[in-house]
Design a protein around this motif. Structure first.
Motif, PDB file in Angstrom:
ATOM      1  N   SER A 152     -88.135  47.978   3.051  1.00 38.04           N
ATOM      2  CA  SER A 152     -88.210  46.895   4.041  1.00 38.04           C
ATOM      3  C   SER A 152     -89.011  47.311   5.275  1.00 38.04           C
ATOM      4  O   SER A 152     -88.924  48.461   5.719  1.00 38.04           O
ATOM      5  CB  SER A 152     -86.796  46.498   4.482  1.00 38.04           C
ATOM      6  OG  SER A 152     -86.838  45.624   5.596  1.00 38.04           O
ATOM      7  N   PRO A 153     -89.770  46.383   5.858  1.00 37.87           N
ATOM      8  CA  PRO A 153     -90.477  46.700   7.106  1.00 37.87           C
ATOM      9  C   PRO A 153     -89.545  46.876   8.293  1.00 37.87           C
ATOM     10  O   PRO A 153     -89.978  47.310   9.361  1.00 37.87           O
ATOM     11  CB  PRO A 153     -91.399  45.496   7.306  1.00 37.87           C
ATOM     12  CG  PRO A 153     -90.741  44.374   6.574  1.00 37.87           C
ATOM     13  CD  PRO A 153     -90.081  45.016   5.382  1.00 37.87           C
ATOM     14  N   ARG A 154     -88.247  46.564   8.117  1.00 41.04           N
ATOM     15  CA  ARG A 154     -87.272  46.727   9.197  1.00 41.04           C
ATOM     16  C   ARG A 154     -86.409  47.968   9.006  1.00 41.04           C
ATOM     17  O   ARG A 154     -85.346  48.097   9.606  1.00 41.04           O
ATOM     18  CB  ARG A 154     -86.393  45.471   9.288  1.00 41.04           C
ATOM     19  CG  ARG A 154     -87.152  44.262   9.816  1.00 41.04           C
ATOM     20  CD  ARG A 154     -86.337  42.973   9.770  1.00 41.04           C
ATOM     21  NE  ARG A 154     -86.329  42.390   8.426  1.00 41.04           N
ATOM     22  CZ  ARG A 154     -85.287  42.367   7.614  1.00 41.04           C
ATOM     23  NH1 ARG A 154     -84.126  42.897   8.012  1.00 41.04           N
ATOM     24  NH2 ARG A 154     -85.362  41.820   6.423  1.00 41.04           N
ATOM     25  N   GLY A 159     -88.963  43.568  17.445  1.00 42.69           N
ATOM     26  CA  GLY A 159     -87.712  42.973  17.009  1.00 42.69           C
ATOM     27  C   GLY A 159     -86.564  43.969  17.012  1.00 42.69           C
ATOM     28  O   GLY A 159     -85.423  43.620  17.309  1.00 42.69           O
ATOM     29  N   LEU A 160     -86.858  45.223  16.681  1.00 41.05           N
ATOM     30  CA  LEU A 160     -85.831  46.262  16.709  1.00 41.05           C
ATOM     31  C   LEU A 160     -85.252  46.402  18.108  1.00 41.05           C
ATOM     32  O   LEU A 160     -84.026  46.434  18.290  1.00 41.05           O
ATOM     33  CB  LEU A 160     -86.429  47.585  16.244  1.00 41.05           C
ATOM     34  CG  LEU A 160     -85.542  48.825  16.414  1.00 41.05           C
ATOM     35  CD1 LEU A 160     -84.309  48.732  15.524  1.00 41.05           C
ATOM     36  CD2 LEU A 160     -86.327  50.100  16.126  1.00 41.05           C
ATOM     37  N   GLU A 216     -91.924  43.881  13.964  1.00 45.85           N
ATOM     38  CA  GLU A 216     -90.691  44.590  13.611  1.00 45.85           C
ATOM     39  C   GLU A 216     -90.272  45.585  14.687  1.00 45.85           C
ATOM     40  O   GLU A 216     -89.082  45.735  14.972  1.00 45.85           O
ATOM     41  CB  GLU A 216     -90.853  45.313  12.275  1.00 45.85           C
ATOM     42  CG  GLU A 216     -90.739  44.420  11.049  1.00 45.85           C
ATOM     43  CD  GLU A 216     -92.018  43.657  10.745  1.00 45.85           C
ATOM     44  OE1 GLU A 216     -91.930  42.527  10.211  1.00 45.85           O
ATOM     45  OE2 GLU A 216     -93.112  44.194  11.047  1.00 45.85           O
ATOM     46  N   THR A 217     -91.217  46.295  15.297  1.00 46.15           N
ATOM     47  CA  THR A 217     -90.823  47.250  16.340  1.00 46.15           C
ATOM     48  C   THR A 217     -90.286  46.520  17.570  1.00 46.15           C
ATOM     49  O   THR A 217     -89.294  46.946  18.170  1.00 46.15           O
ATOM     50  CB  THR A 217     -91.994  48.161  16.735  1.00 46.15           C
ATOM     51  OG1 THR A 217     -93.123  47.367  17.138  1.00 46.15           O
ATOM     52  CG2 THR A 217     -92.410  49.035  15.561  1.00 46.15           C
ATOM     53  N   GLY A 270     -88.548  39.911   3.102  1.00 43.32           N
ATOM     54  CA  GLY A 270     -88.440  39.551   4.507  1.00 43.32           C
ATOM     55  C   GLY A 270     -87.100  38.967   4.888  1.00 43.32           C
ATOM     56  O   GLY A 270     -86.680  39.060   6.046  1.00 43.32           O
ATOM     57  N   THR A 275     -94.650  47.838   8.000  1.00 45.47           N
ATOM     58  CA  THR A 275     -94.114  47.519   9.329  1.00 45.47           C
ATOM     59  C   THR A 275     -95.234  47.176  10.304  1.00 45.47           C
ATOM     60  O   THR A 275     -96.265  47.842  10.355  1.00 45.47           O
ATOM     61  CB  THR A 275     -93.288  48.703   9.855  1.00 45.47           C
ATOM     62  OG1 THR A 275     -92.243  48.982   8.926  1.00 45.47           O
ATOM     63  CG2 THR A 275     -92.691  48.401  11.215  1.00 45.47           C
ATOM     64  N   TYR A 335     -81.596  45.341  10.869  1.00 44.46           N
ATOM     65  CA  TYR A 335     -82.421  46.538  11.026  1.00 44.46           C
ATOM     66  C   TYR A 335     -81.554  47.740  10.652  1.00 44.46           C
ATOM     67  O   TYR A 335     -80.335  47.651  10.656  1.00 44.46           O
ATOM     68  CB  TYR A 335     -82.920  46.707  12.465  1.00 44.46           C
ATOM     69  CG  TYR A 335     -84.007  45.749  12.866  1.00 44.46           C
ATOM     70  CD1 TYR A 335     -85.342  46.120  12.774  1.00 44.46           C
ATOM     71  CD2 TYR A 335     -83.704  44.474  13.335  1.00 44.46           C
ATOM     72  CE1 TYR A 335     -86.353  45.249  13.143  1.00 44.46           C
ATOM     73  CE2 TYR A 335     -84.705  43.597  13.707  1.00 44.46           C
ATOM     74  CZ  TYR A 335     -86.028  43.988  13.601  1.00 44.46           C
ATOM     75  OH  TYR A 335     -87.026  43.120  13.959  1.00 44.46           O
TER      76      TYR A 335
END
Length: 484
Positions: A77-79, A465-466, A462-463, A29, A458, A436
């Motif tokens: 990574s989830p990002r 946050g992107l 995360e979405t 993270g 994800t 990201y």
């Protein structure tokens, strides 16, 4: 002379390796998705001469593996929203360790009987997972590129049997058909098969980036009139640019009318064919003569694991079976399944174990739920883009790829060329920051930010946050003295 260490030391080395893996995931993270080092710094680390005297494995684990971990792009990574790359799974990590421990060659049954039978099971399961034929043949390969090559090789041999012995210098040159959005591996495949990229017909797409079926039929008629030999139509079940899915049912109809092989490149999207949200998009997939798909994408299997499915085992055997006395064993029989007779390779790793374990541990229901969750998240992101005054969506979102661009309100309004430059810089800045990672593409001649999600880690945080991260970077770029 043995290369092994004693078992107590081997245990400690395994434990140390496991600790490094655990540390990677414990800090996932907080870690950058992309690294900040220059290409030269990384190259300098590995430009040493061939080692004459080795080092201890403890030293390599302590000094080199942390550097490698630190300087790898983390698609786990989830990002990570770049390309079509999954995050892998813990089950896959375990399976890879077990495969390396066995070190079997799965090409021949008497060398790896369990591996041979497990791969047969995996082929059945993958076919069932996407709603394809119960009796489909197939093989696990390195990925979608190789899967497409395998399938097109079978198509060529079935539809133009003389090409196998005589090459493609036929009286009527072979032609095949794919949309302008089709993956570049199809071009590579026709070149490797001796068909020639000049004989690959690139058919225009409609506003939804799907092949124009009417123009396809028109081009086939033109080629027939010109004395060519059309032999294959390639449909896309999830293009790499936008995730668009061709009208597979219509393509199957055209192929049936013209007596052509119907191949579907589903390396990315075919895994979504049985998902409730997307099932209707794939109507006609079950009519394909062959399908390429990648377990190392939406099924979250670690690299590499692709799959070529064909309509029957006989066509696969015809393409790849050869007799050689040094490969014949006294124990050979029809009951003993030799993969060397169904694939190009005579040395094959045990790829099937990680796919088999993924299904055994998680089951198809959970894997389908992961895909559905990814689709929902990206459609939600698309809805947020549509409501945002400073972003513009540039393509439909049938699966989990969202193409858009940053389009700030400005006086005077930015031209398309200026927006292209701004979004190119935005992509570069995003990768440099490493928080990201997404990539770009060109749609109708203009730069698009392209976010793709095939990762079970994800979440909506995360979405969202992107989008917030891209907005902040875009605003920063607009404030710079040099302007956008």
């Amino acid at each position: 002379m043995t290369l092994d260490v004693d078992l107590p030391r081997f245990r400690k080395l395994l434990e140390r390796s496991c600790e490094q893996v655990l540390s990677l995931y414990e800090t996932l993270g907080e870690r950058r998705v992309t690294h900040a080092s220059t290409p030269q710094r990384i190259a300098d680390r590995f430009t040493g001469p061939l080692p004459v005297e080795g080092r201890t494995p403890e030293e390599v684990l302590a000094s080199d593996i942390p550097f490698i971990f630190e300087h790898s792009t983390l698609n786990i990574s989830p990002r990570f929203f770049a390309y079509v790359m999954s995050g892998g799974s813990q089950v896959g990590i375990i399976a890879e360790l077990l495969c390396a421990a066995l070190n079997v060659n799965s090409a021949k049954w008497h060398l790896a009987s369990s591996a041979a039978e497990i791969e047969r099971a995996v082929i059945r399961w993958l076919s069932a997972f996407i709603g394809y034929r119960e009796d489909a043949g197939g093989a696990l390969v390195s990925g979608g590129s190789e899967a497409n090559l395998y399938c097109l090789r079978v198509a060529r041999d079935v539809k133009a049997p003389g090409a196998r012995e005589e090459g493609c210098r036929l009286e009527r040159p072979l032609t095949l058909y794919a949309s302008t959005e089709t993956h570049s591996c199809v071009t590579k495949s026709v070149e490797m098969l001796g068909i020639g990229s000049r004989n690959l017909r690139r058919i225009p797409v409609d506003a939804h980036f799907r092949v124009d079926v009417a123009k396809l039929e028109e081009r086939i008629r033109q080629d027939l009139d010109a004395g060519m030999q059309p032999f294959c139509i390639v449909g896309s079940a999830g293009t790499v640019n936008t995730g668009s899915v061709d009208d597979l049912d219509a393509l199957a109809d055209v192929a049936a009318r013209q007596g052509l092989w119907f191949h579907v490149d589903g390396a990315y999207g075919a895994a979504a064919a049985s998902v409730g949200l997307t099932r209707e998009l794939f109507k006609g997939l079950e009519r394909a003569d062959s399908i390429a798909l990648d377990p190392h994408k939406w099924l979250q299997v670690p690299f590499d694991a692709g799959c070529a499915l064909v309509r029957d085992w006989a066509s696969l055997r015809h393409a790849f079976s050869y007799a050689a006395p040094y490969l014949k064993a006294k124990s050979d029989s029809v009951e003993r399944w030799d993969w060397m007779g169904h694939t190009f390779q005579l040395s094959r790793g045990f790829r099937a174990l990680k796919v088999w374990m993924q299904f055994q541990v998680h089951g198809s229901r959970k894997l389908l739920a992961v895909i559905e969750d990814n689709v929902r998240l990206m459609r939600r992101l698309a809805a947020e883009l549509d409501e945002s005054p400073d972003f513009e969506r540039m393509a439909p979102v049938p699966l989990s790829i969202v193409c858009f661009r940053y389009k700030p309100a400005a006086r005077p309004a930015l031209s398309d060329d200026a927006l292209d430059l701004l979004n190119d810089r935005l992509l570069e800045e995003c990768e440099r920051r490493g928080v990201y990672f997404l990539t770009g593409t060109k749609l109708q001649g203009h730069t698009a930010l392209r976010a793709c999600l095939v990762n079970h880690r994800t979440r909506e945080a995360e979405t969202r946050g992107l989008l917030a991260h891209l907005r902040a970077l875009g605003e920063e770029l607009m404030r710079r003295p040099e302007g956008p």
